[in-house]
Design a protein around this motif. Sequence first.
Motif, PDB file in Angstrom:
ATOM      1  N   GLY A 158       0.785  -1.219   0.000  1.00  0.00           N
ATOM      2  CA  GLY A 158       0.000   0.000   0.000  1.00  0.00           C
ATOM      3  C   GLY A 158       0.812   1.261   0.000  1.00  0.00           C
ATOM      4  O   GLY A 158       0.251   2.352  -0.078  1.00  0.00           O
ATOM      5  N   VAL A 159       2.137   1.173   0.074  1.00  0.00           N
ATOM      6  CA  VAL A 159       2.963   2.370   0.073  1.00  0.00           C
ATOM      7  C   VAL A 159       3.088   2.888  -1.339  1.00  0.00           C
ATOM      8  O   VAL A 159       2.855   2.186  -2.334  1.00  0.00           O
ATOM      9  CB  VAL A 159       4.357   2.075   0.658  1.00  0.00           C
ATOM     10  N   LYS A 160       3.466   4.123  -1.438  1.00  0.00           N
ATOM     11  CA  LYS A 160       3.640   4.752  -2.752  1.00  0.00           C
ATOM     12  C   LYS A 160       4.819   4.102  -3.470  1.00  0.00           C
ATOM     13  O   LYS A 160       5.865   3.879  -2.912  1.00  0.00           O
ATOM     14  CB  LYS A 160       3.912   6.236  -2.573  1.00  0.00           C
ATOM     15  N   ARG A 161       4.603   3.791  -4.762  1.00  0.00           N
ATOM     16  CA  ARG A 161       5.634   3.125  -5.543  1.00  0.00           C
ATOM     17  C   ARG A 161       6.638   4.146  -6.058  1.00  0.00           C
ATOM     18  O   ARG A 161       6.620   4.529  -7.214  1.00  0.00           O
ATOM     19  CB  ARG A 161       4.999   2.374  -6.709  1.00  0.00           C
ATOM     20  N   SER A 162       7.486   4.599  -5.173  1.00  0.00           N
ATOM     21  CA  SER A 162       8.529   5.527  -5.586  1.00  0.00           C
ATOM     22  C   SER A 162       9.666   4.731  -6.223  1.00  0.00           C
ATOM     23  O   SER A 162       9.988   3.632  -5.776  1.00  0.00           O
ATOM     24  CB  SER A 162       9.063   6.306  -4.382  1.00  0.00           C
ATOM     25  N   PRO A 163      10.256   5.262  -7.282  1.00  0.00           N
ATOM     26  CA  PRO A 163      11.355   4.527  -7.936  1.00  0.00           C
ATOM     27  C   PRO A 163      12.572   4.417  -7.019  1.00  0.00           C
ATOM     28  O   PRO A 163      12.878   5.329  -6.269  1.00  0.00           O
ATOM     29  CB  PRO A 163      11.651   5.371  -9.174  1.00  0.00           C
ATOM     30  N   GLU A 164      13.228   3.265  -7.105  1.00  0.00           N
ATOM     31  CA  GLU A 164      14.415   3.020  -6.300  1.00  0.00           C
ATOM     32  C   GLU A 164      15.566   2.627  -7.217  1.00  0.00           C
ATOM     33  O   GLU A 164      15.352   2.095  -8.306  1.00  0.00           O
ATOM     34  CB  GLU A 164      14.147   1.911  -5.269  1.00  0.00           C
ATOM     35  N   GLN A 165      16.780   2.859  -6.737  1.00  0.00           N
ATOM     36  CA  GLN A 165      17.963   2.578  -7.545  1.00  0.00           C
ATOM     37  C   GLN A 165      18.841   1.479  -6.965  1.00  0.00           C
ATOM     38  O   GLN A 165      19.807   1.070  -7.592  1.00  0.00           O
ATOM     39  CB  GLN A 165      18.816   3.863  -7.670  1.00  0.00           C
ATOM     40  N   GLY A 166      18.547   0.985  -5.774  1.00  0.00           N
ATOM     41  CA  GLY A 166      19.445   0.061  -5.105  1.00  0.00           C
ATOM     42  C   GLY A 166      19.026  -1.383  -5.152  1.00  0.00           C
ATOM     43  O   GLY A 166      19.556  -2.204  -4.414  1.00  0.00           O
ATOM     44  N   HIS A 167      18.053  -1.755  -6.005  1.00  0.00           N
ATOM     45  CA  HIS A 167      17.609  -3.144  -6.059  1.00  0.00           C
ATOM     46  C   HIS A 167      18.712  -4.033  -6.637  1.00  0.00           C
ATOM     47  O   HIS A 167      19.438  -3.645  -7.560  1.00  0.00           O
ATOM     48  CB  HIS A 167      16.343  -3.273  -6.914  1.00  0.00           C
ATOM     49  N   ARG A 168      18.800  -5.268  -6.108  1.00  0.00           N
ATOM     50  CA  ARG A 168      19.805  -6.223  -6.590  1.00  0.00           C
ATOM     51  C   ARG A 168      19.145  -7.573  -6.816  1.00  0.00           C
ATOM     52  O   ARG A 168      18.166  -7.937  -6.157  1.00  0.00           O
ATOM     53  CB  ARG A 168      20.938  -6.401  -5.565  1.00  0.00           C
ATOM     54  N   LEU A 169      19.717  -8.346  -7.744  1.00  0.00           N
ATOM     55  CA  LEU A 169      19.193  -9.656  -8.101  1.00  0.00           C
ATOM     56  C   LEU A 169      20.347 -10.649  -8.181  1.00  0.00           C
ATOM     57  O   LEU A 169      21.373 -10.357  -8.806  1.00  0.00           O
ATOM     58  CB  LEU A 169      18.470  -9.593  -9.455  1.00  0.00           C
ATOM     59  N   ARG A 170      20.180 -11.832  -7.545  1.00  0.00           N
ATOM     60  CA  ARG A 170      21.170 -12.883  -7.619  1.00  0.00           C
ATOM     61  C   ARG A 170      20.474 -14.219  -7.832  1.00  0.00           C
ATOM     62  O   ARG A 170      19.338 -14.428  -7.385  1.00  0.00           O
ATOM     63  CB  ARG A 170      22.009 -12.953  -6.327  1.00  0.00           C
ATOM     64  N   LEU A 171      21.178 -15.144  -8.487  1.00  0.00           N
ATOM     65  CA  LEU A 171      20.653 -16.481  -8.774  1.00  0.00           C
ATOM     66  C   LEU A 171      21.568 -17.542  -8.179  1.00  0.00           C
ATOM     67  O   LEU A 171      22.773 -17.344  -8.060  1.00  0.00           O
ATOM     68  CB  LEU A 171      20.546 -16.710 -10.288  1.00  0.00           C
ATOM     69  N   ALA A 172      20.975 -18.680  -7.862  1.00  0.00           N
ATOM     70  CA  ALA A 172      21.760 -19.824  -7.388  1.00  0.00           C
ATOM     71  C   ALA A 172      20.903 -21.070  -7.506  1.00  0.00           C
ATOM     72  O   ALA A 172      19.665 -21.009  -7.406  1.00  0.00           O
ATOM     73  CB  ALA A 172      22.213 -19.624  -5.947  1.00  0.00           C
ATOM     74  N   PHE A 173      21.542 -22.189  -7.741  1.00  0.00           N
ATOM     75  CA  PHE A 173      20.844 -23.470  -7.784  1.00  0.00           C
ATOM     76  C   PHE A 173      20.860 -24.106  -6.402  1.00  0.00           C
ATOM     77  O   PHE A 173      21.880 -24.117  -5.720  1.00  0.00           O
ATOM     78  CB  PHE A 173      21.517 -24.420  -8.786  1.00  0.00           C
ATOM     79  N   SER A 174      19.716 -24.622  -5.986  1.00  0.00           N
ATOM     80  CA  SER A 174      19.617 -25.375  -4.744  1.00  0.00           C
ATOM     81  C   SER A 174      19.161 -26.780  -5.073  1.00  0.00           C
ATOM     82  O   SER A 174      19.013 -27.156  -6.244  1.00  0.00           O
ATOM     83  CB  SER A 174      18.632 -24.703  -3.785  1.00  0.00           C
ATOM     84  N   THR A 213      24.498   0.620   4.327  1.00  0.00           N
ATOM     85  CA  THR A 213      24.465   0.704   2.864  1.00  0.00           C
ATOM     86  C   THR A 213      24.968  -0.601   2.270  1.00  0.00           C
ATOM     87  O   THR A 213      26.112  -1.000   2.513  1.00  0.00           O
ATOM     88  CB  THR A 213      25.331   1.869   2.372  1.00  0.00           C
ATOM     89  N   LEU A 214      24.122  -1.249   1.490  1.00  0.00           N
ATOM     90  CA  LEU A 214      24.514  -2.523   0.891  1.00  0.00           C
ATOM     91  C   LEU A 214      25.502  -2.279  -0.245  1.00  0.00           C
ATOM     92  O   LEU A 214      25.241  -1.505  -1.160  1.00  0.00           O
ATOM     93  CB  LEU A 214      23.288  -3.276   0.367  1.00  0.00           C
ATOM     94  N   VAL A 215      26.623  -2.954  -0.197  1.00  0.00           N
ATOM     95  CA  VAL A 215      27.628  -2.881  -1.252  1.00  0.00           C
ATOM     96  C   VAL A 215      27.443  -4.023  -2.236  1.00  0.00           C
ATOM     97  O   VAL A 215      27.465  -3.834  -3.450  1.00  0.00           O
ATOM     98  CB  VAL A 215      29.047  -2.908  -0.653  1.00  0.00           C
ATOM     99  N   ASP A 216      27.248  -5.214  -1.730  1.00  0.00           N
ATOM    100  CA  ASP A 216      27.084  -6.386  -2.588  1.00  0.00           C
ATOM    101  C   ASP A 216      26.497  -7.496  -1.739  1.00  0.00           C
ATOM    102  O   ASP A 216      26.574  -7.476  -0.503  1.00  0.00           O
ATOM    103  CB  ASP A 216      28.443  -6.812  -3.165  1.00  0.00           C
ATOM    104  N   PHE A 217      25.880  -8.465  -2.393  1.00  0.00           N
ATOM    105  CA  PHE A 217      25.459  -9.658  -1.682  1.00  0.00           C
ATOM    106  C   PHE A 217      25.545 -10.838  -2.639  1.00  0.00           C
ATOM    107  O   PHE A 217      25.621 -10.690  -3.858  1.00  0.00           O
ATOM    108  CB  PHE A 217      24.049  -9.497  -1.092  1.00  0.00           C
ATOM    109  N   ALA A 218      25.614 -12.037  -2.051  1.00  0.00           N
ATOM    110  CA  ALA A 218      25.747 -13.258  -2.831  1.00  0.00           C
ATOM    111  C   ALA A 218      24.791 -14.297  -2.278  1.00  0.00           C
ATOM    112  O   ALA A 218      24.426 -14.281  -1.096  1.00  0.00           O
ATOM    113  CB  ALA A 218      27.188 -13.772  -2.779  1.00  0.00           C
ATOM    114  N   LEU A 219      24.387 -15.201  -3.176  1.00  0.00           N
ATOM    115  CA  LEU A 219      23.412 -16.233  -2.829  1.00  0.00           C
ATOM    116  C   LEU A 219      24.034 -17.603  -3.049  1.00  0.00           C
ATOM    117  O   LEU A 219      24.654 -17.862  -4.084  1.00  0.00           O
ATOM    118  CB  LEU A 219      22.154 -16.088  -3.696  1.00  0.00           C
ATOM    119  N   THR A 220      23.889 -18.476  -2.044  1.00  0.00           N
ATOM    120  CA  THR A 220      24.273 -19.875  -2.200  1.00  0.00           C
ATOM    121  C   THR A 220      23.012 -20.725  -2.111  1.00  0.00           C
ATOM    122  O   THR A 220      21.897 -20.197  -2.039  1.00  0.00           O
ATOM    123  CB  THR A 220      25.279 -20.298  -1.119  1.00  0.00           C
ATOM    124  N   SER A 221      23.182 -21.995  -2.109  1.00  0.00           N
ATOM    125  CA  SER A 221      22.010 -22.874  -2.062  1.00  0.00           C
ATOM    126  C   SER A 221      21.293 -22.806  -0.727  1.00  0.00           C
ATOM    127  O   SER A 221      20.126 -23.196  -0.632  1.00  0.00           O
ATOM    128  CB  SER A 221      22.437 -24.317  -2.344  1.00  0.00           C
TER     129      SER A 221
END
Length: 1243
Positions: free
Chosen positions: A302-318, A363-371
Amino acid sequence: MPQLNAGKMAAVLERSFIEICGFERETLPTFREITVNLGLNALPGSVIYPDSAGGFHYEESGKLLSITSNRFIHWSTSGDTVQLVEQSLDTNLLNNAVKLKITHCPLLPGGVHIQETLNNVTILIVTNQTVHRLVLPHPTRMYRSELVTELQMQSIFTDVGKMSLQDPTHSAVIPSPVGQTVGPTASAAWLSHQGEAHYALASPAGGILVVTLPPHDTQASVTILELKTSSVMQRLAGWMPTAIRLEDIPGDLALSLAVRELEDDTFILALCQDHKLRMWSYRDQACLMEADMLEYMPACRGVKRSPEQGHRLRLAFSSTGLCLAIYLAMSSRGQFTVLQLVATDNNRYSLDHISSLFATQETLVDFALTSTDIWGLWLDDTNQTVVKYINFEQYDLCNIVNLWNKVFVQPAPEEEVHIGADQDPRIYRRGTERITDLPWETLKKEVTVAVEKELQSSVTEFEFSQEEYRQLQVEFWSKFYACCLQYQEALATPLGLLLNPHTHMVCVLKKGFVSFLVPCFAVDHLYLSFDEYLFSEEETPVAEEVGRDVLHLVQCLRLVSDAVPGDMAYEMEKALEHLQSPERAAEMVLENLLANDNENVIEDIHNKLQDVRNPLAAMAVLIREMDLETDSEPGGEGSLTIAGQSLSWRISLSQLYGSSVAVAVVCQAVCQMAMTRALFCRDLLILQQLYLRLGDNVSSSTHTLRQKYKLNSAWLTLCSPPRDANLQHLSVLELSDSPAMDSNRSVLSPQTVVELFYQSVARKTIITQIYSKQHSPSPGTALLHWPYMVSSVVTLLAQQLWPQNLGFQFPECLMGNCQYAQLQEYVRLIGPWCQVNVGSCRFMLGQCYLANGEGQKALQCFQEAAAEVEREEFLLRLTGAEEEAAAAPRLQYYNKVLRLLEDVGLPELVIHLATLAITEAVNDPRSQAALWTRIFKHHLDLGHNSQAYEALTQNPDSSRQLDCLRQLVVVLCERSQLQDLVQFSYVNLHDEVVSIIESRARAVDLMSHNYYELLYAFHINRHNYRKAGTVMFEYGMRLGREVRTRLGLQKQVNCCLASLNCLRLIRSDYAWIVQPTSGAVYERPAVSPKRNYDGEFATVSGQIDILELKDLQKEYALARSRLTLAQHHPPSAAIAGSASAVEMVSLLVQSGLFDCALCLCQTFKLSLTSVFEGLAFKCIRLQYGGEENQNEAWNWLAANQLCTITTKESRLVKCMNSSWYKLARKYHIVHLVVQLGILKRST
C-alpha cells in the motif's frame, strides 16, 4: 584443538567467521598494462559509475587432483580501467595480473563476466559504449600432463599482451542514437553452446538490448536484439530506439540483470525500476513472467511506488531448483526475498516464496546467494565494513536483525598509537605488527629522511631540550601515521563478495587487496562478540553445566577489555616482554582502573560477577578450551598413510595451500587467533585479580597461557636472509633427516618466521595429518572444503607453534634458516615457564650466542643442555649422526658440539669442553683417546706447547699418541721452536721421538730442514754423544752424496767436525760409532735413496762397520779436501762430493793443489807418485810453455805456499834423493825469478 562439545563446536565453526587479509607484503602483483582504443570519445555528461569488483571460480576448483584446484580469478573496475588477477592457493602463478584500460569507456558496475569451456576461459567486458571478449587458454590446455610438479605455474593471462584487442573478433561498439548521453545501467553476459558471446544490456529507455558477437574463430557480423514489453524487433546493424528525455525514466528500466541457461533456452531476468521482476526467453524473445516484488514485502504494501535505484538480483541453484534472491532497497529498510522459479503450463513460470529477511540500515555494497545462505556486504555509518550471512531456509519473515551471523572483520587501526617513554617514535608498533618490519627497505629510508627533513625545517629554535625534540618527533611521526591510515582506509574500501560453492570459500574484494573469511573458533567468538551477538545459554559451545557462567564471565571480560586504557595495556605488554610477573602487572592495571573508575565500570563488573555461580569452573573451561597442548607428535602416522597413495595424489597434497597467498592467510589467521586469545588471557588475569581483591581464590594457569599466546602472536616479525657462513656451520650438525633443516630453498620468499615455518616445515606435515584421518574410499576425489581445511590447518599449525608440545620443529626451523635473533628471543620468552625441551632450548640459545660471537655464553648453554641429551628427542637426533655409535649419547653430543666449535673457530672453548667431556668417558678409552687428541691439536695450534705435550702423554691410545708425537715434532720444527722440542722429557717415548725425527730427517730435503741438527741437539741435551756423533756422521754422508754443492760440502765438513768433537768427549774405550749404512742404495751415486712406508731408508742386511776416532779423522780430512777443491775449482764440487781418497788425490793434483793432495796421501797412507808426476808435469809445461802456461802457473803456485813447498820438497829430497827433482826445483825457481823481473820491468 581441544573440543569441549564436538557438536556445538562444529556449529560454531560453521556459523562464525573472521576476516583475514590476504595481501602479500613485498610480493604485490605487477600489473601489465594494456590499452584498448577504439577511437571513441567520452559521452558528454555521462554517468560516473561506482567502482565494482567480482570474481570467478573454476568448475573443478574443489577437486584435489585438478590443475584448477583452489584457483580463481578476481577483478575490479575503476573508471575505464579493469584489473584482472588470477590466483591459486596451491601454487604461485606467473604473469597473473593484467590492467586493461579501455579509453573513454567507463566500465559498468559488475561489467565483467567470466565463463569457462573445455578449451578456453572467456572474459566478457561491458562498458558504457563497447563490449569486449578475451578468449584465453584453459589451464588444463596449458599443462596437459596430469602430474604438475612445478612450484610456479603460468597464468592464463601470460599471453594476453599478444592479442589484438581492437580487432572486431574481440571488441564491438554499442550503437546509440545521435545525442545519446546515457549508457546502459546494468549488464549480464553469457556464452552460448555455439560459442557466441551475448551481452544483455539494460537500455536507458527501458527494456533489454542483447548484443551478440559471433564465435571468435568465425567471420560474421554483430547482431542486436531489443527486448521490450510492448514489442520485439531485431536488426542486423545499428540500434535506433525512440528518443527519450532524462527526466522521463521508464518503469521497466532494469536495475539488475541475471542470466541462466535452462535446458535449451536462455532466460534473462531483470529487476526493474518499478519493483517488478521480469523474465525473458532469449529463444522465444518473449516475456515469460512478470512479478511484483512488493507483494513479498508485507511492511510496504500500500505504500507509494517511488522509484528506487538500489535493487539487486542474484541467482543460485539449490536442491529444489533455481533460486532467486531479490534485495529491495526501500527508503525505510532493506529486505531480502528468496524465491524459487517454478515452471507452469504453456511455457509459463511462477515464483514460490521461500523466505523474506530484513536487513539493517547499513548501505549494501554487494550480496551473494548460495544454495542455503545469503551473504551480505555493507558499509555502516562510520564507513566501516560489515559482513553478515544467514541461512534463509531457517528464517522467514524474520524481523530480528541479530539472527544474522556477524563476521568479525578486521578492525580499523587505532587513530593514535601509544608510544612508551622508552621507545623511539620512529620504531613504534601497533599490536604485534612492527612498523619497522616493513619489507621495503628503500621506502623506509626515504620515509625516515622525509619525516626528519620536515621536522628539521619546522624547528626555529637553535637550542631545545631532548624532551622537546622527542615531542616534535612524536608529532611528526603521528602525522605520517595518519597519512598511512588514510591510504589504508582507501585501499580497504569493500567492493564485492566472491563465493565459491565448490569449496565454500568466501572472499571480500576490496579496492587494494582481497581478504578471506576463515572460521572463528568458539572461544574467540565469545570474546569478540558484542552482547547482542552472544549465544544464548543453550547454544553456548561449552559444557552445558557451566554455560551460563561462561556467558556472564565473558561479558565481564568484555567490560574489562573496554576499560583498560592504552597506556596500561602497553605497560602490561612491556612487563611480559621483560619477563616480569603477569599477576603483578594485572594487579597494577586493576589498581589503575580502581583509581580512575569515573564511570563505575568496576562496579558494573562486580555486579555481573554476582551472576557467576562457579567462576573457577567457568575459567577452567575457557582455559582448557584455549590450551593447545597435545600429546601427539607432529606428522606421526600420517606419512605412512600418504605413502600408500598414488603419485598424483601425493603430488597434489604436497602442493596444497602452498602458494604465497595461502601461506599469508594461514599464518595471519594463526597470529590473529593468538592475539585475540592473548587479550582474552590479559583480561582474565585482571578479572582474577579482582576476584582475589574480593576475597575469592580463583587462581589458575592463566598467566602461563597468556605468555604462550603472546609468544605466538609475536612471530609477525620479519625473517632475515641466512648468511652462507651460518649455513656452513649448521652443516656440522648433520640434521639432514629433519624437515626443519631442509637446505632446499623454496621459490617463495617468506616474510615472517611463521610463514617460513609453515612453508618449509609445517605445511606438508599438517596436510598429511589432515588427510590421513579421512577415510574416503577414493581420496583422489576429495573436495577441498575451505572452512574445515583452513580451521584444521590453523589449529595444527598453532599446536606446532605451542611451546609446551613435544614437537620442537619451530625452533629447529629457525635455527636451520639462521633466524638467530628471533630464535634467541623465543628461548628468552619461554625460559621462565616452559618445562618442555629445556635442554634443546639451551642448545638453541647456545647456537644463537655462537652466531653472535659470544662463545663463552654459548659454551655455558651447551654444557647445560648436556644433562638432557638422553631425555629429549631433538638432542638424541643431534647425536644420532655420529660415527661413534657405541659411545654414550652424552659423549656423542659432546663430539657434535666440539665439531661445531671447531668449525666456528674457537679452540679455547674446544679445549675446555673436551676436558669436561673426558670426565664423562671414564670407561670409554676410545672416546678418551679422541678427546685427548682434540685437546692436543688445539693446544698445539694455539702455541701451548707444554700443554700439548701434556695432552699427548695422557692419550691412552698408542697409535694416536704416536700420531700426535709426530705432529708435535713437525709443527715445532716448522715454527723453529726447537728449544721446547728438545727439552721435553718424553717419558717412555724417547725411542719414538728419535725414530720420528730420524724418519723425518731421511724423508725431507737436507737443505730445507734441519732435522739432523735437531736430532744432534736432542742427543747432546741428553749427553748421548755417541748417538749425536752418529747422527752428524750420517748427515755428512748424505750431504756428500745428495747435496753436491759448495754449501753442501761446507756442511759436510762441519758435520765431520761435530762428529769428531762428540767422540772426543767420550772415553777412548767407547769412542766409536757404527757406520750408518743403508746397503746398496748408498753406493749408487746420482740415484735417489729408496725409503719404506714409514720414511726409513730401505735397508739390506750386511756387514756392520765400526768407526773409531782415527776413522773419523780420515773422513774429516777427505771432506776438507773436497771443500778445498770446490773452493779452488767450483765446477769440481759436483764430482768431489762422493769421490774416494784416491780419486780426490788425482783431482787435487789436476787442480794444482799439491799441498792438499800431499796431506791426503799422508792421512790415508797413499803413494806419492801421482803427486810427483803431476808436479813434474806442471814444471815441464811451465818450462816449455808459453805465456798462457805461465799465467796458469801463478794460480796453482798461489794455492801452494812457496815456503811450504820448499820445506816439503826438501823433506822429499832427503827421502827419495832424486837429483831430477832437484833439477825441476832449480828450473822452477829460476823461471819464477825471470817472471818476477819481467813483471817489475813492465810496471
